[in-house]
Structure formats: C-alpha cells, structure tokens
Design a protein around this motif. Structure first.
Motif, short mmCIF file in Angstrom:
data_model
loop_
_atom_site.label_atom_id
_atom_site.label_comp_id
_atom_site.label_asym_id
_atom_site.label_seq_id
_atom_site.Cartn_x
_atom_site.Cartn_y
_atom_site.Cartn_z
N LYS A 147 -5.19 -15.10 -41.74
CA LYS A 147 -3.88 -14.56 -42.10
C LYS A 147 -3.38 -13.47 -41.16
O LYS A 147 -2.18 -13.33 -40.95
N VAL A 148 -4.28 -12.66 -40.59
CA VAL A 148 -3.82 -11.61 -39.69
C VAL A 148 -3.25 -12.21 -38.41
O VAL A 148 -2.36 -11.67 -37.79
N SER A 149 -3.77 -13.37 -38.04
CA SER A 149 -3.44 -13.87 -36.72
C SER A 149 -3.19 -15.36 -36.68
O SER A 149 -3.56 -16.03 -35.74
N SER A 150 -2.59 -15.90 -37.73
CA SER A 150 -2.24 -17.30 -37.70
C SER A 150 -1.15 -17.54 -36.67
O SER A 150 -0.86 -18.67 -36.30
N HIS A 151 -0.52 -16.47 -36.21
CA HIS A 151 0.48 -16.56 -35.17
C HIS A 151 0.18 -15.50 -34.12
O HIS A 151 -0.61 -14.60 -34.33
N GLN A 152 0.85 -15.62 -33.00
CA GLN A 152 0.65 -14.67 -31.91
C GLN A 152 1.43 -13.39 -32.18
O GLN A 152 2.58 -13.43 -32.60
N ILE A 153 0.79 -12.26 -31.96
CA ILE A 153 1.46 -10.96 -32.11
C ILE A 153 1.92 -10.53 -30.72
O ILE A 153 1.12 -10.50 -29.78
N GLU A 154 3.20 -10.20 -30.59
CA GLU A 154 3.73 -9.79 -29.29
C GLU A 154 4.43 -8.45 -29.42
O GLU A 154 5.17 -8.21 -30.38
N CYS A 155 4.20 -7.59 -28.44
CA CYS A 155 4.87 -6.29 -28.42
C CYS A 155 4.81 -5.73 -27.01
O CYS A 155 3.75 -5.71 -26.39
N ALA A 156 5.96 -5.31 -26.51
CA ALA A 156 6.05 -4.63 -25.21
C ALA A 156 5.44 -5.44 -24.07
O ALA A 156 4.83 -4.89 -23.16
N GLY A 157 5.60 -6.75 -24.12
CA GLY A 157 5.09 -7.59 -23.04
C GLY A 157 3.61 -7.91 -23.12
O GLY A 157 3.04 -8.51 -22.21
N ILE A 158 2.98 -7.53 -24.23
CA ILE A 158 1.57 -7.84 -24.46
C ILE A 158 1.49 -8.81 -25.63
O ILE A 158 2.19 -8.64 -26.64
N LEU A 166 -2.65 -1.99 -34.61
CA LEU A 166 -1.77 -1.12 -33.82
C LEU A 166 -0.49 -1.84 -33.40
O LEU A 166 0.61 -1.29 -33.49
N MET A 167 -0.63 -3.09 -32.94
CA MET A 167 0.52 -3.82 -32.40
C MET A 167 1.48 -4.28 -33.49
O MET A 167 2.68 -4.43 -33.23
N ARG A 168 0.98 -4.50 -34.68
CA ARG A 168 1.85 -4.97 -35.76
C ARG A 168 2.80 -3.89 -36.25
O ARG A 168 3.83 -4.18 -36.85
N GLN A 169 2.46 -2.63 -35.98
CA GLN A 169 3.34 -1.52 -36.37
C GLN A 169 3.51 -0.57 -35.18
O GLN A 169 2.98 0.54 -35.18
N PRO A 170 4.23 -0.99 -34.15
CA PRO A 170 4.41 -0.14 -32.98
C PRO A 170 5.11 1.17 -33.34
O PRO A 170 5.96 1.20 -34.24
N ASN A 171 4.70 2.23 -32.65
CA ASN A 171 5.27 3.57 -32.82
C ASN A 171 4.95 4.19 -34.18
O ASN A 171 5.54 5.21 -34.56
N HIS A 172 4.04 3.58 -34.91
CA HIS A 172 3.60 4.14 -36.19
C HIS A 172 2.36 4.99 -35.97
O HIS A 172 1.44 4.58 -35.26
N GLU A 173 2.33 6.18 -36.57
CA GLU A 173 1.18 7.06 -36.43
C GLU A 173 0.10 6.66 -37.43
O GLU A 173 0.27 6.81 -38.64
N PHE A 174 -1.00 6.14 -36.91
CA PHE A 174 -2.14 5.78 -37.75
C PHE A 174 -3.14 6.93 -37.76
O PHE A 174 -3.57 7.39 -36.71
N SER A 175 -3.53 7.37 -38.94
CA SER A 175 -4.60 8.36 -39.01
C SER A 175 -5.93 7.65 -38.81
O SER A 175 -6.03 6.42 -38.95
N VAL A 211 -2.40 10.82 -31.21
CA VAL A 211 -1.57 11.72 -32.00
C VAL A 211 -2.49 12.86 -32.41
O VAL A 211 -3.33 12.72 -33.30
N TRP A 212 -2.37 13.98 -31.72
CA TRP A 212 -3.32 15.07 -31.89
C TRP A 212 -3.39 15.54 -33.33
O TRP A 212 -2.37 15.77 -33.98
N GLY A 213 -4.61 15.66 -33.81
CA GLY A 213 -4.83 16.12 -35.17
C GLY A 213 -4.68 15.04 -36.21
O GLY A 213 -4.88 15.28 -37.40
N LYS A 214 -4.33 13.81 -35.77
CA LYS A 214 -4.14 12.73 -36.74
C LYS A 214 -4.88 11.47 -36.34
O LYS A 214 -5.83 11.06 -36.99
N GLY A 215 -4.44 10.82 -35.25
CA GLY A 215 -5.06 9.54 -34.89
C GLY A 215 -4.41 8.93 -33.67
O GLY A 215 -4.34 9.55 -32.61
N TYR A 216 -3.86 7.70 -33.83
CA TYR A 216 -3.35 6.96 -32.68
C TYR A 216 -2.10 6.17 -33.04
O TYR A 216 -1.84 5.88 -34.21
N MET A 217 -1.35 5.78 -31.99
CA MET A 217 -0.22 4.88 -32.18
C MET A 217 -0.08 3.99 -30.94
O MET A 217 -0.54 4.33 -29.85
N PHE A 218 0.54 2.83 -31.15
CA PHE A 218 0.83 1.90 -30.05
C PHE A 218 2.30 2.03 -29.71
O PHE A 218 3.17 1.83 -30.56
#
Length: 229
Positions: free
Chosen positions: A126-137, A166-175, A219-226
């Motif tokens: 279910k996570v990847s029954s299709h191709q995930i595309e973002c920013a040319g990746i 990360l790619m499914r929610q670009p620009n989202h701050e993940f803790s 994201v300093w003090g929190k986590g990462y984002m794509f």
C-alpha cells in the motif's frame, strides 16, 4: 505463507532458545553458527529476515553484512554487545535495518521482527503500489529503487520506507518521534542513532547530484524534512 528467519550466531544455546521461541510464534527458522556460508544460505533459504550477530568467529558479522548487501536487500537485525556504539553505527551504515543489544528479551526481538516485516510488506504494497515522485526524484518502493537522472539506486527496506515517508509529505517537518514511529514502529530513544545514520546514508546517495544534494534538511531541535525546491 510461512516466513523464514535465518539466525547467524555462534552461541548455540541462544540459537536454540530463539529457534523455539520464533517457531512457537509461527516462523520457520534456519540457523548458522558462523558467517562463512552465510551468503550461500541466503541464496538457498531466501529468508524473510536475518538475525546477525556482530561477534562471529572467523568472518565477523559486519563482513557478513557487507557480503549480503552486495546482492540482497533482505531485512537484517544486528545483535551487538551492550554499549558498543561503534558496531551499531557501522552496522547501520553498511545496511542493517535495526539492532538489538545483548542480553535482550526475546519478546523485544519478536516485536522488532514483526515491525520490520510489517514495514517491509507495507513498502511493497500500500505504501508503494505506485511510484512516488517529488522534485525530479522518483521512488519505486515495491522494487526498493530510487531513480535520479535516469539512474537507479537500490535502497534497503528501511531506507525505502524512510524515503517514502519524507517524499510523500515534502516540506513537512518530521520529528524524530514521528519518524521512529512511522518507520521503525517504536518510540524514539535519545540514545538511538538509527534515524540519524539512515538519514546520513540517504544524504550520501543524493550528494553526487548537485540539484538534489540539499533535499533532506535538518530541522534543528526537531528532526528532518524533504525539500521540494
């Protein structure tokens, strides 16, 4: 379908204990006492997951891990000595999906196994029954392939799941808590380097491509984002 767990550990008593416990939990178990024949067994047994001890006689677990990763993305849990951060970090960098320090409760190992297999199943359905595309990746999670500039890069199951989140929610701050729960299926521990090591590996994959080297931001003090731009 019955799933097979391959245990590679020179502790025969521990092997017997884990074999009985895992078989009672519905798994088929194969085992090896050393790493010399690990790769041929992976080919023949085609395990769903491998439990691999770092401290093996002759060829150690890190060498075995390196060999396996040359031709297989099968999920691997490393067993390490308590407090041995170096082995844990190197193991994760070489492609291990998780680690557990000895001594451990078999129930915790079983929970880790189920979480990884569930994550692996999700990454191919279910996570990847299709191709995930973002920013040319593009990410083809069912094949565990990242596509950049028409080049295909093979990822481990954990790298695939992390990149997908990360790619499914670009620009989202993940803790780190968010990512640990979504990808590893457990609560974040401040001493656990799993997230940081896998993020570092993904950054190293992107680094040669100038347009994409910056995509994963801390994201300093929190986590990462794509980043999408």
């Amino acid at each position: 379908m019955e799933q097979t767990i391959l245990i590679i550990d020179d502790d025969a008593k521990l092997q017997d204990l884990l074999t009985e416990y895992l078989e009672n939990s519905g798994f088929k178990v194969a085992s090896l006492l050393n790493g010399q024949e690990a790769l041929s067994n992976v080919r023949n047994v085609a395990p769903s997951l491998i439990i691999l001890d770092v401290m093996l006689p002759g060829k150690d677990g890190l060498e075995v891990l390196r060999d396996i990763r040359t031709e297989s993305t099968v999920p691997i849990i490393m067993l390490t000595a308590r407090g041995d951060d170096a082995d844990r970090i190197v193991g994760l960098e070489l492609g291990a999906d998780d680690y557990l320090s000895k001594p451990f409760n078999p129930r915790e190992l079983l929970a880790r196994i189920k979480a990884i297999l569930r994550r692996f199943d999700n990454s191919t359905t279910k996570v990847s029954s299709h191709q995930i595309e973002c920013a040319g990746i593009a990410l083809e999670a069912s094949r565990q392939i990242l596509i950049i500039d028409n080049e295909q890069i093979t990822l481990s199951p954990t790298e695939t799941k992390l990149m997908a989140e990360l790619m499914r929610q670009p620009n989202h701050e993940f803790s780190r808590d968010d990512l640990m729960t979504k990808v590893w299926g457990r609560e974040f521990n401040a001493y656990d380097r799993s997230i940081d090591v896998h993020i570092s590996k993904l950054r190293n994959i992107l680094k040669p491509y100038n347009e994409h080297a910056h995509r994963i931001r801390t994201v300093w003090g929190k986590g990462y984002m794509f980043l999408s731009d």
